[in-house]
Design a protein around this motif. Structure first.
Motif, mmCIF file in Angstrom:
data_model
loop_
_atom_site.group_PDB
_atom_site.id
_atom_site.type_symbol
_atom_site.label_atom_id
_atom_site.label_comp_id
_atom_site.label_asym_id
_atom_site.label_seq_id
_atom_site.Cartn_x
_atom_site.Cartn_y
_atom_site.Cartn_z
ATOM 1 N N ALA A 1 -24.042 14.859 21.511
ATOM 2 C CA ALA A 1 -24.531 14.892 23.027
ATOM 3 C C ALA A 1 -24.266 13.611 23.201
ATOM 4 O O ALA A 1 -23.715 12.980 24.432
ATOM 5 N N THR A 2 -24.490 12.367 22.376
ATOM 6 C CA THR A 2 -24.234 10.919 22.721
ATOM 7 C C THR A 2 -22.798 10.558 23.094
ATOM 8 O O THR A 2 -22.610 10.094 24.026
ATOM 9 N N SER A 3 -21.741 11.266 22.323
ATOM 10 C CA SER A 3 -20.443 11.130 22.500
ATOM 11 C C SER A 3 -20.001 11.711 24.115
ATOM 12 O O SER A 3 -19.300 10.947 24.609
ATOM 13 N N LEU A 4 -20.426 12.944 24.423
ATOM 14 C CA LEU A 4 -20.217 13.531 25.784
ATOM 15 C C LEU A 4 -20.917 12.545 26.580
ATOM 16 O O LEU A 4 -20.104 12.448 27.817
ATOM 17 N N ASP B 1 -26.054 15.403 36.478
ATOM 18 C CA ASP B 1 -26.890 14.684 35.489
ATOM 19 C C ASP B 1 -27.111 15.840 34.278
ATOM 20 O O ASP B 1 -27.880 16.562 34.331
ATOM 21 N N ASN B 2 -25.889 15.649 33.470
ATOM 22 C CA ASN B 2 -25.809 16.572 32.216
ATOM 23 C C ASN B 2 -26.387 16.303 30.982
ATOM 24 O O ASN B 2 -26.058 16.479 29.818
ATOM 25 N N ARG B 3 -27.333 15.103 30.917
ATOM 26 C CA ARG B 3 -28.025 14.723 29.806
ATOM 27 C C ARG B 3 -28.704 15.882 28.976
ATOM 28 O O ARG B 3 -29.206 16.571 29.945
ATOM 29 N N ALA B 4 -29.038 15.858 27.642
ATOM 30 C CA ALA B 4 -29.759 17.123 27.029
ATOM 31 C C ALA B 4 -31.092 16.770 27.580
ATOM 32 O O ALA B 4 -31.772 17.850 27.720
ATOM 33 N N TRP C 1 -18.399 18.266 31.328
ATOM 34 C CA TRP C 1 -19.485 17.596 30.858
ATOM 35 C C TRP C 1 -20.477 18.751 30.702
ATOM 36 O O TRP C 1 -20.953 18.987 29.260
ATOM 37 N N PHE C 2 -20.803 19.518 31.699
ATOM 38 C CA PHE C 2 -21.974 20.778 31.549
ATOM 39 C C PHE C 2 -21.242 21.519 30.708
ATOM 40 O O PHE C 2 -22.091 22.351 30.027
ATOM 41 N N ARG C 3 -20.013 22.243 30.807
ATOM 42 C CA ARG C 3 -19.648 23.035 29.986
ATOM 43 C C ARG C 3 -19.600 22.697 28.329
ATOM 44 O O ARG C 3 -19.805 23.354 27.581
ATOM 45 N N ALA C 4 -19.302 21.393 28.242
ATOM 46 C CA ALA C 4 -19.587 21.022 26.911
ATOM 47 C C ALA C 4 -20.992 20.816 26.330
ATOM 48 O O ALA C 4 -21.493 21.035 25.004
ATOM 49 N N MET C 5 -21.897 20.501 27.089
ATOM 50 C CA MET C 5 -23.207 20.195 26.938
ATOM 51 C C MET C 5 -23.984 21.899 26.694
ATOM 52 O O MET C 5 -24.930 21.768 25.937
#
Length: 191
Positions: free
Chosen positions: A179-182, A132-135, A81-85
């Motif tokens: 970001a929402t889909s991730l 916690d990898n939210r934007a 998730w972090f790598r994608a964000m």
């Protein structure tokens, strides 16, 4: 010959020893190709498959990446998730350090024999929780500012949390959707 010497000796006389050499070390295995580099070598044992420790280590490194690793969990982890964000956050922050406004810089590194270009920027977790990898919890920092933040007893930039929330609210619709889909895909990692 005394009995003590007799038990320690394999041969009755030195002449008998030279006539019948020990089996150990005299057997020669046939040359074979190293499974990693293809170079021909004479193995010490029948189980040897690599010509050197370097080839063995490199083969092990390749086997342990991705699905070959016993701890691989189908890529569904907070690290994935972090790598994608990370690229979304870097783009949101215009590839500048949010504290000193320094532009992104790159260095060249060699990984698995290939030269690659890597950014020197860090993406920082505001609440210090790597799961916690939210934007709204991530900001771009240069290496110096990131080190200053972590070496300080209290954060020198208490406004980072509000900046991340405001910047995330003003992201493009495409970036927000991504970001929402991730977040939906990796929501089980935050529970």
């Amino acid at each position: 010959m005394p009995s003590k010497q007799w038990r320690a000796s394999r041969y009755c006389t030195p002449g008998c020893k030279t006539a019948n050499p020990a089996k150990r070390g005299t057997r020669k295995l046939e040359e074979k190709a190293c499974e990693q580099c293809g170079q021909m070598f004479r193995p010490r044992t029948s189980r040897a498959t690599y010509c050197s420790r370097d080839c063995s280590s490199l083969a092990h490194a390749w086997r342990m990446t991705g699905t070959g690793n016993s701890r691989f969990k189908h890529g569904d982890s907070y690290a994935a998730w972090f790598r994608a964000m990370r690229p979304l956050v870097l783009d949101r922050d215009k590839r500048r350090c949010v504290t000193c406004q320094a532009p992104e810089t790159f260095i060249k590194v060699v990984r698995k024999g290939k030269e690659q270009q890597r950014t020197t920027f860090h993406v920082h977790h505001i609440n210090e929780d790597v799961r916690d990898n939210r934007a709204e919890n991530l900001v771009s920092l240069c290496g110096t500012c990131h080190a200053v933040h972590h070496k300080s007893n209290t954060t020198p930039w208490p406004w980072l949390a509000q900046y991340a929330v405001d910047a995330s609210a003003s992201m493009t619709s495409k970036s927000k959707a991504r970001a929402t889909s991730l977040r939906a895909r990796y929501s089980f990692t935050t529970a």
